[in-house]
Motif scaffolding. Structure first.
Motif, PDB file in Angstrom:
ATOM      1  N   CYS A 183       0.847  -1.206   0.000  1.00 23.66           N
ATOM      2  CA  CYS A 183       0.000   0.000   0.000  1.00 23.66           C
ATOM      3  C   CYS A 183       0.881   1.254   0.000  1.00 23.66           C
ATOM      4  CB  CYS A 183      -0.912  -0.003   1.228  1.00 23.66           C
ATOM      5  SG  CYS A 183      -2.071   1.374   1.250  1.00 23.66           S
ATOM      6  N   PRO A 184       1.026   1.928  -1.134  1.00 25.63           N
ATOM      7  CA  PRO A 184       1.943   3.075  -1.205  1.00 25.63           C
ATOM      8  C   PRO A 184       1.630   4.179  -0.195  1.00 25.63           C
ATOM      9  CG  PRO A 184       1.247   2.391  -3.398  1.00 25.63           C
ATOM     10  CD  PRO A 184       0.398   1.637  -2.423  1.00 25.63           C
ATOM     11  N   SER A 185       0.349   4.440   0.049  1.00 23.14           N
ATOM     12  CA  SER A 185      -0.008   5.556   0.929  1.00 23.14           C
ATOM     13  C   SER A 185       0.284   5.277   2.397  1.00 23.14           C
ATOM     14  CB  SER A 185      -1.488   5.908   0.753  1.00 23.14           C
ATOM     15  OG  SER A 185      -2.315   4.819   1.135  1.00 23.14           O
ATOM     16  N   LEU A 186       0.488   4.014   2.740  1.00 24.85           N
ATOM     17  CA  LEU A 186       0.751   3.668   4.142  1.00 24.85           C
ATOM     18  C   LEU A 186       2.102   2.992   4.340  1.00 24.85           C
ATOM     19  CD1 LEU A 186      -2.820   2.378   5.007  1.00 24.85           C
ATOM     20  CD2 LEU A 186      -1.747   4.424   5.921  1.00 24.85           C
ATOM     21  N   ARG A 187       2.879   2.935   3.280  1.00 26.12           N
ATOM     22  CA  ARG A 187       4.175   2.270   3.363  1.00 26.12           C
ATOM     23  C   ARG A 187       5.140   2.990   4.315  1.00 26.12           C
ATOM     24  NH1 ARG A 187       5.958   1.600  -2.371  1.00 26.12           N
ATOM     25  NH2 ARG A 187       4.160   0.197  -2.429  1.00 26.12           N
ATOM     26  N   HIS A 188       4.878   4.257   4.556  1.00 30.65           N
ATOM     27  CA  HIS A 188       5.772   5.016   5.440  1.00 30.65           C
ATOM     28  C   HIS A 188       5.812   4.441   6.850  1.00 30.65           C
ATOM     29  CE1 HIS A 188       1.796   6.794   6.281  1.00 30.65           C
ATOM     30  NE2 HIS A 188       2.281   7.066   7.489  1.00 30.65           N
ATOM     31  N   TRP A 189       4.753   3.665   7.234  1.00 34.78           N
ATOM     32  CA  TRP A 189       4.751   3.088   8.578  1.00 34.78           C
ATOM     33  C   TRP A 189       5.900   2.101   8.777  1.00 34.78           C
ATOM     34  CZ3 TRP A 189       2.549   5.250  12.446  1.00 34.78           C
ATOM     35  CH2 TRP A 189       1.346   5.919  12.323  1.00 34.78           C
ATOM     36  N   LEU A 190       6.408   1.555   7.694  1.00 32.15           N
ATOM     37  CA  LEU A 190       7.514   0.596   7.817  1.00 32.15           C
ATOM     38  C   LEU A 190       8.787   1.256   8.330  1.00 32.15           C
ATOM     39  CD1 LEU A 190       6.999  -1.485   4.553  1.00 32.15           C
ATOM     40  CD2 LEU A 190       6.529  -2.212   6.902  1.00 32.15           C
ATOM     41  N   THR A 191       8.878   2.571   8.182  1.00 31.98           N
ATOM     42  CA  THR A 191      10.063   3.292   8.673  1.00 31.98           C
ATOM     43  C   THR A 191       9.787   4.045   9.967  1.00 31.98           C
ATOM     44  OG1 THR A 191       9.530   5.240   7.316  1.00 31.98           O
ATOM     45  CG2 THR A 191      10.944   3.535   6.324  1.00 31.98           C
ATOM     46  N   ARG A 192       8.603   3.858  10.530  1.00 32.51           N
ATOM     47  CA  ARG A 192       8.251   4.499  11.801  1.00 32.51           C
ATOM     48  C   ARG A 192       8.443   3.501  12.935  1.00 32.51           C
ATOM     49  NH1 ARG A 192       4.208   8.550  11.110  1.00 32.51           N
ATOM     50  NH2 ARG A 192       4.028   8.557  13.389  1.00 32.51           N
ATOM     51  N   LYS A 193       8.595   4.014  14.129  1.00 29.13           N
ATOM     52  CA  LYS A 193       8.884   3.146  15.277  1.00 29.13           C
ATOM     53  C   LYS A 193       7.651   2.400  15.781  1.00 29.13           C
ATOM     54  CE  LYS A 193       8.264   6.597  18.995  1.00 29.13           C
ATOM     55  NZ  LYS A 193       7.690   7.684  18.149  1.00 29.13           N
ATOM     56  N   GLU A 194       6.445   2.966  15.591  1.00 29.04           N
ATOM     57  CA  GLU A 194       5.250   2.418  16.239  1.00 29.04           C
ATOM     58  C   GLU A 194       4.943   0.966  15.864  1.00 29.04           C
ATOM     59  OE1 GLU A 194       4.695   6.897  16.202  1.00 29.04           O
ATOM     60  OE2 GLU A 194       5.421   5.343  14.826  1.00 29.04           O
ATOM     61  N   PRO A 195       4.959   0.576  14.576  1.00 33.15           N
ATOM     62  CA  PRO A 195       4.675  -0.837  14.285  1.00 33.15           C
ATOM     63  C   PRO A 195       5.668  -1.785  14.929  1.00 33.15           C
ATOM     64  CG  PRO A 195       4.593   0.491  12.284  1.00 33.15           C
ATOM     65  CD  PRO A 195       5.174   1.361  13.349  1.00 33.15           C
ATOM     66  N   TRP A 196       6.929  -1.388  14.955  1.00 29.52           N
ATOM     67  CA  TRP A 196       7.962  -2.254  15.517  1.00 29.52           C
ATOM     68  C   TRP A 196       7.849  -2.335  17.034  1.00 29.52           C
ATOM     69  CZ3 TRP A 196       9.630  -4.830  11.583  1.00 29.52           C
ATOM     70  CH2 TRP A 196       9.627  -4.232  10.326  1.00 29.52           C
ATOM     71  N   LEU A 197       7.446  -1.229  17.657  1.00 32.22           N
ATOM     72  CA  LEU A 197       7.191  -1.275  19.098  1.00 32.22           C
ATOM     73  C   LEU A 197       5.968  -2.149  19.401  1.00 32.22           C
ATOM     74  CD1 LEU A 197       7.901   2.407  20.194  1.00 32.22           C
ATOM     75  CD2 LEU A 197       9.284   0.370  20.670  1.00 32.22           C
ATOM     76  N   GLY A 198       4.992  -2.126  18.477  1.00 36.52           N
ATOM     77  CA  GLY A 198       3.853  -3.025  18.630  1.00 36.52           C
ATOM     78  C   GLY A 198       4.289  -4.486  18.632  1.00 36.52           C
TER      79      GLY A 198
END
Length: 505
Positions: A183-198
């Motif tokens: 998903c191009p519009s949400l791919r930025h989450w892969l470089t954010r800390k929140e998913p990985w902290l999840g």
């Protein structure tokens, strides 16, 4: 939140269905697997050889609040199933706010399958796992629609608790991160800390199971891998047809065909028109079905309930396609209505048959037979123990762990029950030396001379104590019937004694 009159009618129907299920769970006897999980709860552990511990913990909590009855054994799972509908409802409204009829229709469709009502009534590790999968999908829907990063922490919490329920929950990780990747519009989450902290939160919640498995040579993980990928002597096409037939059976055939057809349409919409919501639901449904299709091809046919998480997102997706594309077409409306009505009637008939069998199914092939005869077995065991008092007490031994658990539950004696030839499934009992010298009631399915001889090394003596014929609709069910024996002087070990050791004792 304002509820439309149409949704009020649907919620009333769902509430009536749940009232019927509540009556059912308080009346029918425990299925063998349910008794087995309840027995785990008598011996709390960080994990068990077959599954993670949450189903046993939930049963132990509610039986402690109430009593060791069928109702309280099942009540926790029943409440979790009812609560999961909130996540289903709100996920549909969050992802497709313009489709106001979608949430109610999804709830109705989910409740007229055979799969979801069975999970409300018969408690297995799937029940809490599906609740947490629905909770994780709900948290994810907030992220898909532009919510803040803190929703990832709720997603991670649901993932961790789901992993404490059943290992299938791990499929949520590649499904969710695969969605972010595509998903191009949400791919930025892969470089954010929140998913990985999840993920870190999930790992922390799951760490007791990892620790237990590390202590026990990864017993639970290896058991599940053997369970899912052990080869089955059938051709791959035949196994895949059996797998798809099982899915059509538990979802009901018409609804399964509509689900598949509308999913194809959703995929086309994702390709032609960027739709993060549709892509999200596709990625949380079809990869799960594909995974169990692959495991079916490689090993044994996946049981019908294994891909159940796929339908949480899948039904919302199919409903959204219907309302956006086909709701105005009379043929589609008639087919969907027919699917819902047939599913509802089939579910009610099956549930009524479960409580009081009446369908013309041969007793030996009727799957509801497993809910009958256990009270009579427990009463017979109680009489045997009462007629032969022992100062050292009794244990219950069977050649099936589920039968041992049923015997413990329905005898009312809360004895230690076990299968001496599957010690890996009873590591939660620890050292058996505390049971040394006790008498045992042997509850044996295979009680021929050779089968009985296997037990002689564990006891000083064994004597016949009768038999229990499992009668279902007037017919003896050989697979559930047992012979009963009283064995004296348990050796207190997983290993049989030699004759010399008996003499020394």
């Amino acid at each position: 939140m304002v509820i439309a009159p149409r949704d009020t009618v649907i919620l009333s129907v769902v509430a009536a269905l749940f009232a019927f299920r509540l009556l059912t769970i308080s009346v029918i006897q425990l299925a063998p697997d349910e008794a087995y999980y309840w027995y785990w709860g008598l011996h709390p552990s960080l994990a068990y050889s077959d599954h993670p511990p949450l189903v046993a913990w939930v049963m132990a909590f509610f039986t402690a609040l109430g009593d060791n009855t069928e109702l309280f054994v099942r009540l926790g799972g029943f409440l979790l199933s009812a609560s999961a509908l909130f996540f289903l409802w709100d996920t549909a409204r969050t992802l497709f706010p313009s489709l106001r009829e979608l949430a109610g229709d999804v709830l109705l469709a989910f409740n007229v399958t055979l799969l979801f009502p069975a999970g409300c009534i018969i408690q297995t590790p799937d029940t809490p796992m599906l609740f947490f999968w629905a909770a994780a999908a709900w948290c994810g829907s907030r992220i898909v629609t532009g919510g803040p990063g803190r929703w990832w922490y709720g997603w991670g919490t649901a993932l961790g608790l789901g992993l404490l329920s059943k290992y299938t929950m791990i499929l949520l990780v590649p499904c969710t991160f695969g969605f972010l990747l595509f998903c191009p519009s949400l791919r930025h989450w892969l470089t954010r800390k929140e998913p990985w902290l999840g993920l870190v939160i999930a790992l922390g919640l799951f760490s007791p199971v990892l620790y237990w498995n590390w202590q026990h040579e990864w017993l639970s993980f290896t058991y599940q891998l053997r369970q899912g990928f052990s080869p089955k002597q059938k051709t791959v096409p035949l196994k895949l047809l059996e797998y798809l037939g099982g899915q059509a059976g538990v979802v009901t055939p018409i609804l399964f065909l509509l689900f598949a057809a509308y999913s194809v349409k959703a995929l086309r919409r994702c390709i032609e028109n960027h739709s993060p919501a549709s892509l999200y639901l596709l990625m949380l449904s079809w990869p799960v079905l594909a995974f169990f299709g692959f495991s079916t091809a490689m090993g044994k046919v996946a049981e019908a309930n294994w891909p159940a998480p796929a339908y949480i997102a899948g039904f919302i997706l199919a409903g959204a396609v219907f309302h956006a594309e086909y709701a105005s077409r009379p043929l589609h409306r008639r087919v969907l209505t027919a699917g819902l009505v047939l599913g509802l009637l089939a579910g009610l008939v099956v549930q009524a048959h479960l409580m009081k069998p009446f369908l013309p199914i041969p007793p030996g092939k009727d799957q509801t037979r497993q809910f009958h005869g256990w009270r009579e077995l427990g009463g017979q065991i109680s009489r045997i123990i009462g007629e032969r008092p022992s100062g050292n007490g009794y244990i219950l031994v069977s050649d099936k762990g589920t039968t041992a658990a049923e015997a413990v539950f329905y005898s009312g004696a809360r004895l230690t029950g076990l299968d001496l030839f599957q010690p890996e499934r009873y590591v939660f009992l620890g050292d058996l030396s505390t049971l040394r010298g006790r008498n045992a009631v042997l509850v044996l399915h295979g009680a021929n001379e050779a089968g009985l001889k296997r037990y002689e090394g564990y006891f000083d003596s064994i004597e016949a104590a009768g038999a229990h014929d499992s009668l279902f609709r007037g017919e003896k069910i050989d697979g559930l019937s047992v012979k009963l024996f009283v064995a004296r002087g348990f050796a207190g070990s997983w290993h049989p004694m030699e004759e010399g050791e008996k003499v020394r004792r």
